[in-house]
Design a protein around this motif. Structure first.
Motif, short mmCIF file in Angstrom:
data_model
loop_
_atom_site.label_atom_id
_atom_site.label_comp_id
_atom_site.label_asym_id
_atom_site.label_seq_id
_atom_site.Cartn_x
_atom_site.Cartn_y
_atom_site.Cartn_z
N ARG A 53 -12.56 -11.56 12.95
CA ARG A 53 -13.01 -11.04 13.00
C ARG A 53 -12.85 -10.23 12.86
O ARG A 53 -14.54 -9.25 11.67
CB ARG A 53 -13.35 -11.17 14.20
N ALA A 54 -12.13 -8.81 13.24
CA ALA A 54 -12.15 -7.18 12.66
C ALA A 54 -11.93 -7.34 11.23
O ALA A 54 -13.06 -6.09 10.52
CB ALA A 54 -11.65 -6.85 13.73
N THR A 55 -10.99 -8.01 10.50
CA THR A 55 -11.57 -7.75 9.18
C THR A 55 -12.76 -8.05 8.29
O THR A 55 -12.83 -7.04 7.31
CB THR A 55 -9.94 -8.62 8.26
N ARG A 56 -13.53 -9.52 8.45
CA ARG A 56 -14.16 -9.20 8.06
C ARG A 56 -15.36 -8.25 8.07
O ARG A 56 -16.15 -7.98 7.59
CB ARG A 56 -15.22 -10.70 8.35
N GLU A 57 -15.71 -7.43 9.63
CA GLU A 57 -16.53 -6.89 10.02
C GLU A 57 -16.73 -5.22 9.06
O GLU A 57 -17.06 -4.34 8.47
CB GLU A 57 -16.70 -6.43 10.58
N ALA A 58 -14.85 -4.97 8.82
CA ALA A 58 -14.83 -3.65 7.37
C ALA A 58 -14.92 -3.89 6.46
O ALA A 58 -14.83 -5.10 5.68
CB ALA A 58 -13.37 -3.74 8.16
N ASP A 59 -15.73 -2.52 6.02
CA ASP A 59 -15.64 -2.73 4.63
C ASP A 59 -14.11 -2.42 3.89
O ASP A 59 -14.09 -2.04 4.44
CB ASP A 59 -16.92 -2.40 4.32
N GLU A 60 -14.72 -2.35 2.53
CA GLU A 60 -13.05 -1.92 1.68
C GLU A 60 -12.74 -1.03 1.92
O GLU A 60 -11.70 0.02 1.93
CB GLU A 60 -13.67 -2.04 0.03
N ALA A 61 -13.62 0.26 2.38
CA ALA A 61 -13.17 2.09 2.13
C ALA A 61 -12.65 1.72 3.54
O ALA A 61 -11.50 2.16 3.14
CB ALA A 61 -14.42 2.56 2.13
N ALA A 62 -12.65 0.98 4.97
CA ALA A 62 -12.53 1.00 5.37
C ALA A 62 -11.32 0.12 5.41
O ALA A 62 -9.66 0.75 6.54
CB ALA A 62 -13.28 0.64 6.82
N LEU A 63 -10.96 -0.32 5.15
CA LEU A 63 -9.84 -1.25 5.54
C LEU A 63 -8.76 -0.38 4.71
O LEU A 63 -7.79 -0.41 5.04
CB LEU A 63 -9.73 -2.69 4.35
N PHE A 64 -8.99 -0.30 3.48
CA PHE A 64 -8.09 0.66 2.84
C PHE A 64 -7.62 2.11 3.39
O PHE A 64 -6.42 2.04 3.53
CB PHE A 64 -9.11 1.62 1.77
N ALA A 65 -9.00 2.45 4.46
CA ALA A 65 -8.29 4.13 5.14
C ALA A 65 -7.25 3.54 5.94
O ALA A 65 -6.50 4.30 6.53
CB ALA A 65 -9.51 4.84 5.93
N GLN A 66 -7.77 2.91 7.25
CA GLN A 66 -6.33 1.81 7.74
C GLN A 66 -5.32 1.26 7.06
O GLN A 66 -4.53 2.12 8.44
CB GLN A 66 -6.95 0.63 9.00
N ALA A 67 -5.31 0.32 6.63
CA ALA A 67 -4.22 0.08 5.78
C ALA A 67 -3.17 1.41 4.97
O ALA A 67 -2.25 1.59 5.21
CB ALA A 67 -4.13 -1.01 4.54
N ALA A 68 -3.55 2.64 4.30
CA ALA A 68 -3.40 3.38 3.94
C ALA A 68 -2.89 4.09 5.27
O ALA A 68 -1.86 4.56 4.90
CB ALA A 68 -4.20 4.08 3.28
N SER A 69 -2.78 4.53 6.24
CA SER A 69 -2.11 5.45 7.02
C SER A 69 -1.34 4.46 7.47
O SER A 69 0.36 5.43 7.84
CB SER A 69 -2.88 6.05 8.24
N ARG A 70 -1.09 3.54 7.43
CA ARG A 70 -0.09 2.53 8.10
C ARG A 70 1.06 3.09 7.21
O ARG A 70 2.42 2.61 7.15
CB ARG A 70 -0.45 1.60 7.65
N LEU A 71 0.60 2.87 5.49
CA LEU A 71 1.50 2.86 4.88
C LEU A 71 2.30 3.95 4.53
O LEU A 71 3.42 4.26 4.35
CB LEU A 71 1.11 2.32 3.14
N GLU A 72 1.65 5.29 4.92
CA GLU A 72 2.47 6.01 5.22
C GLU A 72 3.09 6.50 5.78
O GLU A 72 4.51 6.58 5.20
CB GLU A 72 1.13 7.54 5.59
N GLN A 73 3.30 5.44 7.03
CA GLN A 73 4.33 5.68 7.85
C GLN A 73 5.78 4.58 7.42
O GLN A 73 6.49 5.28 7.24
CB GLN A 73 4.41 5.02 8.93
N LEU A 74 5.40 3.73 6.32
CA LEU A 74 6.43 2.47 6.01
C LEU A 74 6.98 3.29 4.77
O LEU A 74 8.21 3.27 4.77
CB LEU A 74 5.91 1.28 5.38
#
Ligand code: DI6
Ligand code: FE
Length: 409
Positions: A108-129
Motif C-alpha cells: 500500500r505505502a509503496t504504491r502511494e509513493a511516487d518515484e522521487a519519494a521512493l528514491f529519497a527513502q531508499a537512498a538514505s538507507r543505501l547510504e548507511q549500507l
C-alpha cells in the motif's frame, strides 16, 4: 549525496601501508590502473615498474574486498514499526500477515509513493549500507505487485546504482505476495506475473534475476515453477526465498532450474542440500530475519558446510522481518547465531555473495582484471570485523575504481 561516482577521486595508483586480510602480517600493495586491479600481493614482491605510480597510503589498515549485500528489499514506502510491537505482544509473522499487515501493508505505502519519494527513502538507507563498506547490492521488487508499481521500484533500484556508483543487481519479485485485488485468485495473478509483468520489465532492461516467495503464506511449489519457466524462457537466472517458515521443497525445485541461490533455508532438508550442491546453488543465510522473528529453527549449517555448499550472508533488508542497515552486523550475527567461523562469514559477504548474484568474475575478490572494489578497515585483524558490533571501522572505500569514502587516503 554526490550526483555521480565521477565526482569521487580516482583510486588509480599504488596503495601501500595496507595489510591484505588474506595475509595480514605482512605489508601488502595494490596497483589500480584505470579503475581496475592491475596487481596485488606483498609489497616486497611489487614489480619495479609500479613503484613510481601515484601513492596512496593506507596507514596500516586491513584490506578486504568490497562487501556485497546479495539479498535486499531496499526500495519500499513507509515502515512497519507497529508490527514489531504486535510481534512483541505475541503475534507471529504469519498472524500479522493474515491480519492485513505484513507485506501487503508495505505494498500500500509503496504504491502511494511516487518515484522521487521512493528514491529519497531508499537512498538514505543505501547510504548507511555503503558506509559499512558495501560495493555491490541486490535490490528486489515485490512491494508494487502490479506492472506499474513493480516498474517504479526497479527503476529506482537502477537509478540508485547510477547515482552512487555502486553495482546494483535488480531482482524481479512480483511473486512476493498476492495483491489484495487478486484475493482468492492466485492463479490469475501468477499468470499476470509470468505473461505480462516479467516480459515487459525484462524488455525494459530492468530485470537481472527472478525470485519467488515460496511459502505457505505466499506461493506454492507449482506457482513457483510457473514463474521459473517464464524466467527461463527469457534467459533470466532464478533464485528463491525457500524453506524460511516450512519445508516446501522449494530449494530442490530451484536447483533444478540452476538457481543462483536459495535464501533463508531455515527448514532446508537433506534432499534440498544435495540438490543445491549438485547445481552449484549458493545458500544465502539471513540472520537479521532470524533474529527479528525470534526464530529458533537454525538453518542446517553443519550439513551445508559438510556438503561444500557455498554460504553467503546478507541483510535481507526489508521493513517487515529485517530492518537491518549494517552488513557487518550480519557478519557478527552469522557467527554468534549461526556459528559460522569468521572466515566463512567474511567469505559470505564477499566471494560467495558475488556468486549468489552471478558476479563472481567481477566482484568479491581483489584480483587482477577485476574492477577495483576494496575496503580499508581500522582494525588489526580480520576477526575484529565479526567481533565488534555497532561500530563502523571503515577507514576508506574504493568503489568501482573511485575513492568513495576517505578520499584523502
Ligand atoms: N521473506 C522475508 O523475510 C521478507 N520477504 C520474504 O519473502 C519479508 C518481507 C516483509 O515482511 O515485508
Ligand atoms: Fe527476503
Amino acid at each position: 549525496m554526490k550526483s555521480g561516482i565521477n565526482e569521487f577521486p580516482s583510486a588509480d595508483g599504488l596503495w601501500t601501508g595496507i595489510r591484505l586480510a588474506t595475509d595480514a602480517n605482512v605489508e601488502g600493495a595494490i596497483v589500480v590502473a584505470q579503475g581496475t586491479i592491475r596487481w596485488v600481493g606483498a609489497r616486497s614482491a611489487l614489480p619495479a615498474e609500479f613503484t613510481g605510480l601515484k601513492p596512496h597510503d593506507g596507514g596500516g589498515a586491513l584490506v578486504t574486498p568490497g562487501l556485497i549485500d546479495c539479498h535486499t528489499h531496499l526500495v519500499y514506502g513507509g515502515q512497519r514499526a507497529n508490527e514489531f510491537a504486535m510481534r512483541l505482544a505475541g503475534a507471529t509473522y504469519e498472524e500479522v500477515a493474515k491480519a492485513g499487515g505484513g507485506i501487503v501493508s508495505s505494498v500500500r505505502a509503496t504504491r502511494e509513493a511516487d518515484e522521487a519519494a521512493l528514491f529519497a527513502q531508499a537512498a538514505s538507507r543505501l547510504e548507511q549500507l555503503l558506509a559499512d563498506g558495501v560495493c555491490a547490492i541486490e535490490i528486489k521488487s515485490g512491494y508494487g505487485l502490479s506492472l506499474e508499481h513493480e516498474r517504479k521500484q526497479l527503476r529506482v533500484a537502477r537509478r540508485l546504482g547510477e547515482a552512487y556508483g555502486v553495482t546494483v543487481r535488480t531482482t524481479f519479485l512480483g511473486a512476493h505476495a498476492l495483491p489484495p485485488e487478486y484475493a482468492g485468485r492466485s492463479g490469475e495473478y501468477i499468470d499476470l506475473v509470468c505473461d505480462e509483468m516479467l516480459p515487459a520489465l525484462a524488455a525494459e532492461g530492468l530485470v537481472d534475476a527472478v525470485d519467488v516467495f515460496c511459502e505457505r503464506i505466499a506461493f506454492s511449489l507449482a506457482e513457483t515453477e510457473q514463474v521459473f519457466k517464464a524466467a527461463q524462457a527469457l534467459g533470466l537466472p532464478v533464485k528463491l526465498h525457500a524453506e524460511q517458515l516450512s519445508d516446501m521443497g522449494g530449494a530442490a525445485l530451484a536447483a533444478r532450474y540452476g538457481a543462483l541461490s536459495c535464501d533463508h533455508i531455515e527448514h532446508l532438508s537433506a534432499e534440498g542440500i544435495e540438490a543445491m550442491r549438485s547445481a552449484g546453488t549458493v545458500a544465502v543465510l539471513l540472520p537479521g530475519a532470524y533474529y527479528t522473528l525470534r526464530d529458533t529453527h537454525l538453518p542446517p549449517i553443519d550439513a551445508l558446510r559438510a556438503a561444500g555448499v557455498p554460504m553467503a550472508v546478507s541483510t535481507d533488508h526489508n521493513p517487515g522481518t529485517s530492518p537491518a542497515l549494517s552488513l557487518l552486523l550480519m557478519v557478527n550475527m552469522a557467527c554468534t547465531l549461526f556459528r559460522l567461523t569468521v572466515p566463512e562469514a567474511l567469505d559470505g559477504v564477499t566471494v560467495h555473495a558475488a556468486r549468489a548474484l552471478g558476479l563472481q568474475d567481477t566482484h568479491g575478490a581483489i584480483a587482477p582484471g577485476m574492477p577495483a572494489n576494496f575496503v580499508l578497515w581500522n582494525v588489526r585483524e580480520a576477526a575484529e570485523l565479526a567481533y565488534w558490533f555497532g561500530q563502523q571501522p571503515v577507514r576508506a572505500v574504493v568503489r568501482q575504481g573511485r575513492i568513495a569514502i576517505g578520499g584523502n587516503a
